[in-house]
Design a protein around this motif. Sequence first.
Motif, PDB file in Angstrom:
ATOM      1  N   VAL A   1       6.415  73.853 -31.373  1.00  0.00           N
ATOM      2  CA  VAL A   1       7.753  73.273 -31.540  1.00  0.00           C
ATOM      3  C   VAL A   1       8.718  73.880 -30.536  1.00  0.00           C
ATOM      4  CG1 VAL A   1       9.718  73.014 -33.102  1.00  0.00           C
ATOM      5  CG2 VAL A   1       7.389  72.743 -33.975  1.00  0.00           C
TER       6      VAL A   1
ATOM      7  N   GLU B   1       8.819  60.903 -32.655  1.00  0.00           N
ATOM      8  CA  GLU B   1       8.520  62.330 -32.565  1.00  0.00           C
ATOM      9  C   GLU B   1       7.030  62.599 -32.826  1.00  0.00           C
ATOM     10  OE1 GLU B   1      10.479  64.711 -31.678  1.00  0.00           O
ATOM     11  OE2 GLU B   1      12.498  63.853 -31.875  1.00  0.00           O
TER      12      GLU B   1
ATOM     13  N   GLN C   1       8.677  72.436 -27.213  1.00  0.00           N
ATOM     14  CA  GLN C   1       9.021  71.022 -27.206  1.00  0.00           C
ATOM     15  C   GLN C   1       7.799  70.117 -27.251  1.00  0.00           C
ATOM     16  OE1 GLN C   1      11.945  70.098 -24.189  1.00  0.00           O
ATOM     17  NE2 GLN C   1      13.122  71.950 -24.596  1.00  0.00           N
TER      18      GLN C   1
ATOM     19  N   THR D   1      19.963  68.403 -33.735  1.00  0.00           N
ATOM     20  CA  THR D   1      20.798  69.531 -34.165  1.00  0.00           C
ATOM     21  C   THR D   1      22.283  69.162 -34.178  1.00  0.00           C
ATOM     22  OG1 THR D   1      20.912  70.417 -31.902  1.00  0.00           O
ATOM     23  CG2 THR D   1      19.137  71.220 -33.312  1.00  0.00           C
TER      24      THR D   1
ATOM     25  N   ASP E   1      14.637  58.826 -37.419  1.00  0.00           N
ATOM     26  CA  ASP E   1      14.736  59.788 -36.319  1.00  0.00           C
ATOM     27  C   ASP E   1      13.382  60.350 -35.910  1.00  0.00           C
ATOM     28  OD1 ASP E   1      17.550  59.600 -36.162  1.00  0.00           O
ATOM     29  OD2 ASP E   1      17.775  61.041 -37.796  1.00  0.00           O
TER      30      ASP E   1
ATOM     31  N   VAL F   1       7.869  68.430 -33.690  1.00  0.00           N
ATOM     32  CA  VAL F   1       8.728  68.970 -34.743  1.00  0.00           C
ATOM     33  C   VAL F   1       7.851  69.254 -35.958  1.00  0.00           C
ATOM     34  CG1 VAL F   1      10.766  67.741 -33.909  1.00  0.00           C
ATOM     35  CG2 VAL F   1       9.288  66.659 -35.629  1.00  0.00           C
TER      36      VAL F   1
ATOM     37  N   VAL G   1      13.039  72.005 -35.352  1.00  0.00           N
ATOM     38  CA  VAL G   1      13.074  71.332 -34.049  1.00  0.00           C
ATOM     39  C   VAL G   1      13.318  72.367 -32.955  1.00  0.00           C
ATOM     40  CG1 VAL G   1      13.938  69.200 -35.081  1.00  0.00           C
ATOM     41  CG2 VAL G   1      15.559  70.892 -34.186  1.00  0.00           C
ATOM     42  N   PRO G   2      13.031  72.006 -31.687  1.00  0.00           N
ATOM     43  CA  PRO G   2      13.330  72.938 -30.591  1.00  0.00           C
ATOM     44  C   PRO G   2      14.838  73.156 -30.469  1.00  0.00           C
ATOM     45  CG  PRO G   2      11.887  71.136 -29.865  1.00  0.00           C
ATOM     46  CD  PRO G   2      12.401  70.766 -31.208  1.00  0.00           C
ATOM     47  N   LYS G   3      15.199  74.293 -29.937  1.00  0.00           N
ATOM     48  CA  LYS G   3      16.613  74.592 -29.700  1.00  0.00           C
ATOM     49  C   LYS G   3      17.233  73.492 -28.836  1.00  0.00           C
ATOM     50  CE  LYS G   3      19.571  78.038 -30.505  1.00  0.00           C
ATOM     51  NZ  LYS G   3      19.810  78.585 -31.858  1.00  0.00           N
ATOM     52  N   ASP G   4      18.439  73.087 -29.181  1.00  0.00           N
ATOM     53  CA  ASP G   4      19.181  72.065 -28.445  1.00  0.00           C
ATOM     54  C   ASP G   4      18.577  70.667 -28.572  1.00  0.00           C
ATOM     55  OD1 ASP G   4      20.966  74.044 -27.537  1.00  0.00           O
ATOM     56  OD2 ASP G   4      19.644  74.524 -25.856  1.00  0.00           O
ATOM     57  N   HIS G   5      17.709  70.461 -29.556  1.00  0.00           N
ATOM     58  CA  HIS G   5      17.190  69.122 -29.829  1.00  0.00           C
ATOM     59  C   HIS G   5      18.350  68.215 -30.249  1.00  0.00           C
ATOM     60  CE1 HIS G   5      14.984  65.908 -31.908  1.00  0.00           C
ATOM     61  NE2 HIS G   5      13.888  66.312 -31.281  1.00  0.00           N
ATOM     62  N   ALA G   6      18.227  66.910 -29.951  1.00  0.00           N
ATOM     63  CA  ALA G   6      19.307  65.968 -30.259  1.00  0.00           C
ATOM     64  C   ALA G   6      19.673  65.972 -31.741  1.00  0.00           C
ATOM     65  CB  ALA G   6      18.901  64.558 -29.825  1.00  0.00           C
TER      66      ALA G   6
END
Length: 299
Positions: free
Chosen positions: A232, A190, A235, A177, A186, A238, A170-175
Amino acid sequence: MIERSHLRIIQAVEEHGSLTAAARELCVTQSALSHTVRKLEDNLGTPVWLREGRSLRLTQAGRYLLNIANRVLPLLFHAEDKLKQMAMGERGTLRIGMECHPCYQWLLKVVSPFLDAWPDVDVDVKQKFQFGGVGALLDYEIDLLVTPDPFYKSNLSFTPVFDYEQVLVVPKDHALTNQPFAEPEDLRNEVLLTYPVATDRLDIYSQFLTPAGVVPKQHKTSETTEIMLQMVACQRGVAALPRWLAEEYCQKLPLDVVRLGEQGIAKQIYLGTREGDEEIGYLKAFIDLAKDYEHPFSG
């Protein structure tokens, strides 16, 4: 009698689209090629092609012979190549087929020491077998198949060489994580990025989404790992990849890794061979090297 030349002509015409192009490929005159085909048709008592304007269309008999040619000719070429190598005292080429898109980086780590240890053996990697590698192995188009999904069949043997975990990237700081693991639900909203493989052969579907009755908002495909993970990182979606590969890219791109389900998705990479071939010296050495290689990304 059906001869090898007949099979090669049928294959060449199908590949190149006309008698003229096939004759050029086979280094014979068009008239000689036409005469050979007419003689074959006379002997068989049925036409091989039907003319449609300037093009040729295989008849049912012609299509059957083409299928025979596609199975028999690679076997004959392989036999000739092996016999020539034996006559010259050479070991030849180890032909490896890939059914695992992300495994190419792993393969490079094994091929390098193998080439050092076996200087008289070349390695040829064929990546066109997305999920047709078993047929290629049985038809002697390849000698070794790298696959995460062994297809157990008579005359074939599959050796596990290392374990890995399939994870969500997933992208950095994705929910996600902030969660200990991802649930199928989830991914309902997406965009899922995968390699261009049928969904029933993708672990993210077969072992995670489909049993839960979940379909992602959108499914997109990419031929290359790099482009997929760039998307990814930007953003755009995923992706599901082996942990070892995902964590390698996490060092280069703003990405994070999330476990798929509480237990995760455990997988193995297998090397497939024809039964009996695994005792060939250089083939056995490659398999042993792959098993003994200390994979920093296993587990």
